[in-house]
Design an enzyme around this catalytic site. Structure first.
Site, PDB file in Angstrom:
ATOM      1  N   HIS A  16       0.830  -1.205   0.000  1.00 37.36           N
ATOM      2  CA  HIS A  16       0.000   0.000   0.000  1.00 37.36           C
ATOM      3  C   HIS A  16       0.866   1.256   0.000  1.00 37.36           C
ATOM      4  CE1 HIS A  16      -2.952   2.829   2.055  1.00 37.36           C
ATOM      5  NE2 HIS A  16      -3.555   2.477   0.946  1.00 37.36           N
ATOM      6  N   ARG A  17       0.689   2.095  -1.010  1.00 37.39           N
ATOM      7  CA  ARG A  17       1.540   3.286  -1.234  1.00 37.39           C
ATOM      8  C   ARG A  17       3.011   2.854  -1.238  1.00 37.39           C
ATOM      9  NH1 ARG A  17      -1.611   7.637   2.768  1.00 37.39           N
ATOM     10  NH2 ARG A  17      -3.643   6.628   2.570  1.00 37.39           N
ATOM     11  N   GLU A  43       0.396  -0.608  -4.824  1.00 37.87           N
ATOM     12  CA  GLU A  43      -0.688   0.357  -4.985  1.00 37.87           C
ATOM     13  C   GLU A  43      -0.142   1.766  -4.826  1.00 37.87           C
ATOM     14  OE1 GLU A  43      -4.102   2.914  -3.304  1.00 37.87           O
ATOM     15  OE2 GLU A  43      -2.125   2.505  -2.470  1.00 37.87           O
ATOM     16  N   ASP A  45      -1.265   6.252  -5.501  1.00 38.96           N
ATOM     17  CA  ASP A  45      -2.328   7.238  -5.709  1.00 38.96           C
ATOM     18  C   ASP A  45      -1.865   8.271  -6.728  1.00 38.96           C
ATOM     19  OD1 ASP A  45      -4.030   6.360  -3.357  1.00 38.96           O
ATOM     20  OD2 ASP A  45      -2.105   6.767  -2.388  1.00 38.96           O
ATOM     21  N   HIS A  58      -0.825  11.112  -2.387  1.00 37.99           N
ATOM     22  CA  HIS A  58      -2.147  10.758  -1.876  1.00 37.99           C
ATOM     23  C   HIS A  58      -3.064  11.956  -1.646  1.00 37.99           C
ATOM     24  CE1 HIS A  58      -5.171   9.660   1.178  1.00 37.99           C
ATOM     25  NE2 HIS A  58      -5.163   8.491   0.575  1.00 37.99           N
ATOM     26  N   GLU A 110      -4.585   4.138  -8.210  1.00 41.20           N
ATOM     27  CA  GLU A 110      -5.817   4.769  -7.711  1.00 41.20           C
ATOM     28  C   GLU A 110      -5.927   6.202  -8.228  1.00 41.20           C
ATOM     29  OE1 GLU A 110      -6.677   4.846  -3.453  1.00 41.20           O
ATOM     30  OE2 GLU A 110      -8.330   6.244  -3.863  1.00 41.20           O
ATOM     31  N   LYS A 112      -7.192   9.662  -7.825  1.00 42.49           N
ATOM     32  CA  LYS A 112      -7.735  10.549  -6.794  1.00 42.49           C
ATOM     33  C   LYS A 112      -8.522  11.688  -7.428  1.00 42.49           C
ATOM     34  CE  LYS A 112      -6.399   8.700  -2.885  1.00 42.49           C
ATOM     35  NZ  LYS A 112      -7.433   7.960  -2.111  1.00 42.49           N
ATOM     36  N   ASP A 224       0.426  -1.805   4.563  1.00 42.80           N
ATOM     37  CA  ASP A 224       1.569  -0.893   4.704  1.00 42.80           C
ATOM     38  C   ASP A 224       2.816  -1.666   5.125  1.00 42.80           C
ATOM     39  OD1 ASP A 224      -0.191   1.258   4.349  1.00 42.80           O
ATOM     40  OD2 ASP A 224      -0.520   1.515   6.505  1.00 42.80           O
TER      41      ASP A 224
END
Ligand code: G3P
Ligand code: CA
Length: 236
Positions: A16-17, A43, A45, A58, A110, A112, A224
Site C-alpha cells: 500500500h503506497r 498500490e 495514488d 495521496h 488509484e 484521486k 503498509d
C-alpha cells in the site's frame, strides 16, 4: 512478466503506497522496498500537477507528506519536484512508477482526481502495460472513463462505507472490489466471490486480521507492512 490474471489463482499481497509502514509513502524508495519484499502488486495514488503531469501523491495538498505547502493541482511539476517527500525522495511522476514496477509486479493505480485518468492511460498504453495494471477508484465515474478509453482494461471499485459496492462493481464491469477491511465480512466476501469478483481489503497491517480475512477467502490484502503480511501468502 506478472500479469493481473496470474494473481487470480492465489492469495496475494499488495504493497500500500509502496511500503508505507516502512518508507515515505508513494515514493520510489517505498515502491522499491515493497518490490524487494516480493509483493505481488504495488498500490499508488495519482493526481495531476497544474501543468497536467500525473504525479504520485495521496493528499490534495503537499502539506502532510512533503516539506512544502499548497495544493497539488495548483503547483507545476517543477515546483512539486523541488519538494522533499521524505528522506530526500521526490514526488514521483506516474511514468517513473510505472516503469519501476512494470515487469516486476502488478500495479494498482488509484485515481484521486478525474483529470489523472487520461494522462495515466496514455502512459500505460505507451508501455502496453494493460494486462499488468488494475485501475481503482472510490468513484465509479473515473472507472467508467477508463472503460471508455479501453473497454477491456481492468478496473476495481474501492469503498469505505457500507454500500452496494459489490453490486455496483459488477454493474460497471469491474473485476475487483476493494472494501475497507472492516467491511470485508465473511458474508460480503462470499457474495463478491459468487459474482466472480476479486476481493482485496485494505489496509491490513497485522497478521491476526490478515489470517482471518484469508480464511474468508479474500483474493489478496493491501498492507503498509508487506514485511509482515507476506508471511501469510505462502502458508496454507
Ligand atoms: O487501495 C485502496 C486504498 O488505498 C484506499 O484508501 O486513502 O489509502 O487511498 P487510501
Ligand atoms: Ca490509495
Amino acid at each position: 512478466m506478472p500479469i493481473l490474471e496470474e494473481l487470480m489463482g492465489y492469495f496475494f499481497i499488495v504493497g500500500h503506497r509502496g511500503a508505507k509502514g516502512l518508507e515515505p509513502e508513494n515514493t520510489l524508495k517505498s515502491i522499491r522496498r515493497a518490490l524487494e519484499l516480493d509483493v505481488d502488486a504495488v498500490e499508488v495514488d495519482v493526481r495531476v500537477s497544474k501543468d497536467d503531469y500525473p504525479v504520485v501523491i495521496h493528499d490534495e495538498t503537499v502539506d502532510r507528506t512533503t516539506n512544502g505547502e499548497g495544493s497539488v493541482a495548483e503547483m507545476s511539476l517543477e515546483e512539486l519536484r523541488k519538494l522533499d517527500a521524505g528522506m530526500g525522495e521526490k514526488i514521483p511522476l506516474f511514468e517513473e512508477v510505472l516503469r519501476e514496477v512494470h515487469g516486476k509486479a502488478v500495479l494498482f493505480v488509484e485515481f484521486k482526481v478525474p483529470e489523472a485518468v487520461d494522462p495515466v492511460l496514455e502512459k500505460v498504453d505507451e508501455l502496453n502495460a494493460w494486462k499488468s495494471v488494475l485501475f481503482i477508484s472510490f468513484h465509479q465515474e473515473h472507472l467508467l472513463k477508463v472503460k471508455k478509453y479501453k473497454e477491456d482494461a481492468y478496473i476495481g471499485l474501492i469503498y469505505s462505507k457500507p454500500s452496494d459496492g459489490i453490486v455496483l462493481a459488477k454493474k460497471i464491469g469491474a473485476i475487483a472490489v476493494l472494501p475497507q477491511y472492516r467491511l470485508a465480512t465473511e458474508k460480503a466476501v462470499a457474495f463478491a466471490k459468487r459474482l466472480k469478483l476479486m476481493v482485496v481489503p485494505w489496509v491490513v497491517n497485522d497478521l491476526e486480521t490478515g489470517r482471518r480475512l484469508k480464511s474468508y477467502g479474500v483474493s489478496g490484502l493491501a498492507t503498509d507492512r508487506p514485511d509482515l503480511l507476506i508471511k501469510l501468502r505462502d502458508v496454507v
